[in-house]
Design a protein around this motif. Structure first.
Motif, short mmCIF file in Angstrom:
data_model
loop_
_atom_site.label_atom_id
_atom_site.label_comp_id
_atom_site.label_asym_id
_atom_site.label_seq_id
_atom_site.Cartn_x
_atom_site.Cartn_y
_atom_site.Cartn_z
N ARG A 2 63.36 -38.89 111.34
CA ARG A 2 62.60 -39.94 111.82
C ARG A 2 61.99 -39.71 113.07
O ARG A 2 62.56 -39.07 114.14
N ILE A 3 60.73 -40.02 113.02
CA ILE A 3 59.75 -39.88 114.34
C ILE A 3 59.45 -41.05 114.94
O ILE A 3 59.01 -42.23 114.12
N ILE A 4 59.15 -41.02 116.27
CA ILE A 4 58.72 -42.16 117.06
C ILE A 4 57.82 -41.57 118.00
O ILE A 4 57.62 -40.70 118.37
N ILE A 19 46.73 -38.76 115.67
CA ILE A 19 48.00 -38.58 116.18
C ILE A 19 49.05 -38.99 115.27
O ILE A 19 50.09 -38.72 115.03
N LEU A 20 48.82 -40.27 114.68
CA LEU A 20 49.70 -40.94 113.88
C LEU A 20 49.98 -40.10 112.39
O LEU A 20 50.89 -40.11 112.02
N GLU A 21 48.70 -39.70 112.05
CA GLU A 21 49.01 -39.11 110.64
C GLU A 21 49.75 -37.83 110.92
O GLU A 21 50.81 -37.24 109.90
N GLY A 27 57.81 -35.89 109.49
CA GLY A 27 59.15 -36.74 108.98
C GLY A 27 58.74 -37.62 107.84
O GLY A 27 57.51 -37.87 107.59
N ALA A 28 60.07 -38.15 107.51
CA ALA A 28 59.73 -39.08 106.33
C ALA A 28 59.35 -40.63 106.90
O ALA A 28 58.98 -41.28 105.93
N CYS A 64 50.60 -44.65 106.95
CA CYS A 64 51.33 -43.49 107.62
C CYS A 64 52.51 -44.15 108.18
O CYS A 64 53.38 -43.62 108.68
N VAL A 65 52.37 -45.60 108.80
CA VAL A 65 53.27 -46.01 109.63
C VAL A 65 54.19 -46.79 109.00
O VAL A 65 53.94 -47.73 107.99
#
Length: 130
Positions: A2-4, A19-21, A27-28, A64-65
């Motif tokens: 998990r990425i934040i 940056i978001l991609e 991570g998933a 991607c979000v």
């Protein structure tokens, strides 16, 4: 994994997408905290161009979000990391070192910003053209 990540995401541009991609590639599940209007006023001394509702909707629409939430305080970053069980915190390298204090909660990774673009730069260009 998990990425934040966190950001204002005002006047959305290619640097935001990049940056978001890149964060999602780690991570998933990508969780994005969008800074509230009040937080932006306290940080930058001015409100964002787009409302927090509009900025959240824009970010939430990206493939991607996975999750978007409203970031209401810089001081709560650690609590957000815990609440969402984040494994990695991603930020732009303009924040290099400023979030290392969260390395006991998760891995902290800084990505290079996209050269030649920033929200401030876009706003200034629009003002010059007006």
């Amino acid at each position: 994994m998990r990425i934040i990540t966190f950001g204002t995401f005002d006047v959305f541009h290619i640097g935001h997408v990049n940056i978001l991609e890149r964060a999602k590639e780690l991570g998933a599940y990508l969780i994005v905290g969008v800074s509230s209007d009040a937080l932006n006023i306290s940080k930058k001394g001015r409100p964002p161009i787009y409302s927090q509702a509009d900025r959240m909707k824009i970010v939430d629409s990206l493939h991607c979000v996975d999750k978007v939430f409203l970031e209401e305080s810089l001081e709560l970053k650690g609590e957000y990391i815990k609440k969402f069980n984040a494994d990695v915190l991603v930020m732009g390298n303009d924040w290099e070192g400023k979030f290392d204090c969260f390395s006991s909660l998760c891995r902290v990774k800084y990505f290079p910003r996209t050269e030649g673009i920033s929200t401030t730069q876009v706003i200034n260009m629009v003002r010059e053209l007006a």
